[in-house]
Design a protein around this motif. Structure first.
Motif, PDB file in Angstrom:
ATOM      1  N   ASP A  24     -27.389  10.265  -2.784  1.00 14.36           N
ATOM      2  CA  ASP A  24     -28.165   9.210  -2.121  1.00 14.36           C
ATOM      3  C   ASP A  24     -27.189   8.157  -1.583  1.00 14.36           C
ATOM      4  O   ASP A  24     -26.492   7.505  -2.361  1.00 14.36           O
ATOM      5  N   PRO A  25     -27.129   7.966  -0.253  1.00 12.98           N
ATOM      6  CA  PRO A  25     -26.141   7.033   0.299  1.00 12.98           C
ATOM      7  C   PRO A  25     -26.308   5.597  -0.196  1.00 12.98           C
ATOM      8  O   PRO A  25     -25.312   4.891  -0.365  1.00 12.98           O
ATOM      9  N   ALA A  26     -27.511   5.159  -0.469  1.00 15.62           N
ATOM     10  CA  ALA A  26     -27.714   3.792  -0.985  1.00 15.62           C
ATOM     11  C   ALA A  26     -27.131   3.660  -2.387  1.00 15.62           C
ATOM     12  O   ALA A  26     -26.499   2.652  -2.715  1.00 15.62           O
ATOM     13  N   LYS A  27     -27.324   4.680  -3.211  1.00 12.01           N
ATOM     14  CA  LYS A  27     -26.776   4.639  -4.568  1.00 12.01           C
ATOM     15  C   LYS A  27     -25.251   4.752  -4.534  1.00 12.01           C
ATOM     16  O   LYS A  27     -24.559   4.017  -5.239  1.00 12.01           O
ATOM     17  N   LEU A  28     -24.719   5.651  -3.710  1.00 10.64           N
ATOM     18  CA  LEU A  28     -23.275   5.803  -3.594  1.00 10.64           C
ATOM     19  C   LEU A  28     -22.620   4.491  -3.141  1.00 10.64           C
ATOM     20  O   LEU A  28     -21.556   4.113  -3.626  1.00 10.64           O
ATOM     21  N   SER A  29     -23.285   3.798  -2.231  1.00 10.68           N
ATOM     22  CA  SER A  29     -22.777   2.512  -1.720  1.00 10.68           C
ATOM     23  C   SER A  29     -22.792   1.424  -2.780  1.00 10.68           C
ATOM     24  O   SER A  29     -22.057   0.444  -2.680  1.00 10.68           O
ATOM     25  N   ALA A  30     -23.615   1.587  -3.802  1.00  9.99           N
ATOM     26  CA  ALA A  30     -23.741   0.563  -4.843  1.00  9.99           C
ATOM     27  C   ALA A  30     -22.529   0.521  -5.772  1.00  9.99           C
ATOM     28  O   ALA A  30     -22.276  -0.501  -6.396  1.00  9.99           O
ATOM     29  N   TYR A  31     -21.767   1.619  -5.866  1.00 13.01           N
ATOM     30  CA  TYR A  31     -20.659   1.637  -6.826  1.00 13.01           C
ATOM     31  C   TYR A  31     -19.369   2.263  -6.297  1.00 13.01           C
ATOM     32  O   TYR A  31     -18.323   2.112  -6.926  1.00 13.01           O
ATOM     33  N   PHE A  32     -19.405   2.974  -5.155  1.00 12.23           N
ATOM     34  CA  PHE A  32     -18.206   3.682  -4.715  1.00 12.23           C
ATOM     35  C   PHE A  32     -17.810   3.365  -3.277  1.00 12.23           C
ATOM     36  O   PHE A  32     -16.724   2.862  -3.037  1.00 12.23           O
ATOM     37  N   THR A  33     -18.647   3.681  -2.326  1.00 11.18           N
ATOM     38  CA  THR A  33     -18.314   3.442  -0.920  1.00 11.18           C
ATOM     39  C   THR A  33     -18.633   1.980  -0.614  1.00 11.18           C
ATOM     40  O   THR A  33     -19.664   1.667  -0.033  1.00 11.18           O
ATOM     41  N   THR A  34     -17.728   1.113  -1.004  1.00 11.69           N
ATOM     42  CA  THR A  34     -17.955  -0.330  -0.973  1.00 11.69           C
ATOM     43  C   THR A  34     -18.203  -0.885   0.424  1.00 11.69           C
ATOM     44  O   THR A  34     -18.706  -1.990   0.559  1.00 11.69           O
ATOM     45  N   GLY A  35     -17.872  -0.125   1.448  1.00 13.70           N
ATOM     46  CA  GLY A  35     -18.198  -0.512   2.823  1.00 13.70           C
ATOM     47  C   GLY A  35     -19.472   0.152   3.307  1.00 13.70           C
ATOM     48  O   GLY A  35     -19.933  -0.102   4.406  1.00 13.70           O
ATOM     49  N   GLY A 130      -2.566   9.987  -4.671  1.00 16.30           N
ATOM     50  CA  GLY A 130      -3.432   8.838  -4.381  1.00 16.30           C
ATOM     51  C   GLY A 130      -4.899   9.195  -4.487  1.00 16.30           C
ATOM     52  O   GLY A 130      -5.697   8.443  -5.056  1.00 16.30           O
ATOM     53  N   ASN A 131      -5.281  10.354  -3.952  1.00 20.66           N
ATOM     54  CA  ASN A 131      -6.679  10.757  -4.028  1.00 20.66           C
ATOM     55  C   ASN A 131      -7.081  11.135  -5.448  1.00 20.66           C
ATOM     56  O   ASN A 131      -8.218  10.892  -5.850  1.00 20.66           O
ATOM     57  N   CYS A 132      -6.159  11.700  -6.207  1.00 16.18           N
ATOM     58  CA  CYS A 132      -6.454  11.991  -7.616  1.00 16.18           C
ATOM     59  C   CYS A 132      -6.793  10.688  -8.340  1.00 16.18           C
ATOM     60  O   CYS A 132      -7.772  10.618  -9.094  1.00 16.18           O
ATOM     61  N   GLN A 133      -6.018   9.651  -8.085  1.00 16.53           N
ATOM     62  CA  GLN A 133      -6.308   8.338  -8.663  1.00 16.53           C
ATOM     63  C   GLN A 133      -7.677   7.848  -8.188  1.00 16.53           C
ATOM     64  O   GLN A 133      -8.486   7.363  -8.986  1.00 16.53           O
ATOM     65  N   GLY A 134      -7.939   7.977  -6.899  1.00 13.28           N
ATOM     66  CA  GLY A 134      -9.208   7.507  -6.349  1.00 13.28           C
ATOM     67  C   GLY A 134     -10.410   8.228  -6.928  1.00 13.28           C
ATOM     68  O   GLY A 134     -11.422   7.599  -7.266  1.00 13.28           O
ATOM     69  N   TRP A 135     -10.325   9.556  -7.075  1.00 14.79           N
ATOM     70  CA  TRP A 135     -11.465  10.292  -7.632  1.00 14.79           C
ATOM     71  C   TRP A 135     -11.636   9.994  -9.120  1.00 14.79           C
ATOM     72  O   TRP A 135     -12.762   9.967  -9.627  1.00 14.79           O
ATOM     73  N   SER A 136     -10.544   9.740  -9.836  1.00 14.84           N
ATOM     74  CA  SER A 136     -10.662   9.328 -11.240  1.00 14.84           C
ATOM     75  C   SER A 136     -11.382   7.992 -11.343  1.00 14.84           C
ATOM     76  O   SER A 136     -12.254   7.803 -12.202  1.00 14.84           O
ATOM     77  N   GLN A 137     -11.026   7.075 -10.445  1.00 14.71           N
ATOM     78  CA  GLN A 137     -11.711   5.779 -10.423  1.00 14.71           C
ATOM     79  C   GLN A 137     -13.174   5.956 -10.038  1.00 14.71           C
ATOM     80  O   GLN A 137     -14.049   5.270 -10.574  1.00 14.71           O
ATOM     81  N   MET A 138     -13.446   6.874  -9.116  1.00 13.66           N
ATOM     82  CA  MET A 138     -14.841   7.122  -8.724  1.00 13.66           C
ATOM     83  C   MET A 138     -15.656   7.598  -9.916  1.00 13.66           C
ATOM     84  O   MET A 138     -16.786   7.145 -10.133  1.00 13.66           O
ATOM     85  N   LEU A 152     -18.008  -1.375 -11.040  1.00 11.59           N
ATOM     86  CA  LEU A 152     -16.609  -1.611 -11.408  1.00 11.59           C
ATOM     87  C   LEU A 152     -15.730  -1.950 -10.208  1.00 11.59           C
ATOM     88  O   LEU A 152     -14.726  -2.632 -10.356  1.00 11.59           O
ATOM     89  N   ARG A 153     -16.092  -1.488  -9.028  1.00 11.16           N
ATOM     90  CA  ARG A 153     -15.236  -1.670  -7.854  1.00 11.16           C
ATOM     91  C   ARG A 153     -15.430  -3.049  -7.206  1.00 11.16           C
ATOM     92  O   ARG A 153     -14.591  -3.479  -6.429  1.00 11.16           O
ATOM     93  N   GLU A 154     -16.514  -3.728  -7.532  1.00 11.16           N
ATOM     94  CA  GLU A 154     -16.777  -5.034  -6.918  1.00 11.16           C
ATOM     95  C   GLU A 154     -15.628  -5.982  -7.208  1.00 11.16           C
ATOM     96  O   GLU A 154     -15.310  -6.287  -8.359  1.00 11.16           O
ATOM     97  N   GLY A 155     -14.966  -6.437  -6.147  1.00  7.68           N
ATOM     98  CA  GLY A 155     -13.870  -7.383  -6.264  1.00  7.68           C
ATOM     99  C   GLY A 155     -12.565  -6.785  -6.787  1.00  7.68           C
ATOM    100  O   GLY A 155     -11.586  -7.493  -6.949  1.00  7.68           O
ATOM    101  N   PHE A 156     -12.546  -5.489  -7.028  1.00 13.39           N
ATOM    102  CA  PHE A 156     -11.357  -4.834  -7.602  1.00 13.39           C
ATOM    103  C   PHE A 156     -10.240  -4.704  -6.589  1.00 13.39           C
ATOM    104  O   PHE A 156      -9.075  -4.845  -6.921  1.00 13.39           O
ATOM    105  N   TYR A 157     -10.594  -4.415  -5.350  1.00 15.34           N
ATOM    106  CA  TYR A 157      -9.584  -4.134  -4.326  1.00 15.34           C
ATOM    107  C   TYR A 157      -9.387  -5.268  -3.343  1.00 15.34           C
ATOM    108  O   TYR A 157      -8.321  -5.411  -2.770  1.00 15.34           O
ATOM    109  N   VAL A 158     -10.413  -6.028  -3.081  1.00 14.87           N
ATOM    110  CA  VAL A 158     -10.289  -7.114  -2.090  1.00 14.87           C
ATOM    111  C   VAL A 158     -10.910  -8.383  -2.647  1.00 14.87           C
ATOM    112  O   VAL A 158     -11.692  -8.388  -3.539  1.00 14.87           O
TER     113      VAL A 158
END
Length: 158
Positions: A24-35, A130-138, A152-158
């Motif tokens: 579900d794109p809305a759910k994915l956007s809530a925690y992973f695809t921050t944009g 880099g992607n291994c790190q990213g998928w682990s974080q996902m 968890l990603r909110e405010g983590f990167y920017v």
């Protein structure tokens, strides 16, 4: 040497709920695809994922979807610019990502993410790590969001 990896984690929710948190794109956007994510993954479709830490939408080609079992996608490898002494990067190419969802007897779901297809170059190796790190974080973000409603990603990167 095949540049590929697999990461896995157990999430204390039924497989249907965990699958929907990715599909579900809305759910994915809530925690992973921050944009934001646009489009539900369906076999043959192209959806878009955007990340605040990597501005710009990424087209994601959906190769296969088996509801509550697996999602296979392809997207462009991002090796970044060549570093000192490296040859310039070659033509663009794609990697393949496989999400597998396995219901466990105790009601949890085992989620595995595999990615493969990088060139055997220093840039390909850096991108794979880099992607291994990213998928682990996902996976960590998925677990905490599905189980506790925390991003968890909110405010983590920017």
């Amino acid at each position: 040497m095949d540049l590929a990896f697999k990461v896995s984690g157990r999430i204390a929710r039924p497989v249907e709920e965990v699958f929907e948190a990715v599909a579900d794109p809305a759910k994915l956007s809530a925690y992973f695809t921050t944009g934001g994510a646009v489009g539900r993954p369906e076999t043959g479709a192209t959806v878009q994922w955007e990340f605040a830490d990597f501005p710009g939408a990424f087209p994601v080609e959906i190769v296969e979807v088996q509801p509550n079992r697996r999602i296979v996608l392809r997207w462009e490898a991002s090796e970044g610019p060549p570093q000192d002494g490296e040859a310039t990067a070659g033509a663009a190419y794609m990697t393949t990502v496989i999400f597998a969802f396995e219901p466990l007897e105790d009601g949890r779901t085992l989620v595995s993410i595999e990615e493969s297809g990088w060139r055997e170059t220093p840039g390909g190796l850096r991108a794979a790590f880099g992607n291994c790190q990213g998928w682990s974080q996902m996976l960590a973000a998925l677990k905490v969001w599905v189980e506790h409603g925390i991003n968890l990603r909110e405010g983590f990167y920017v």
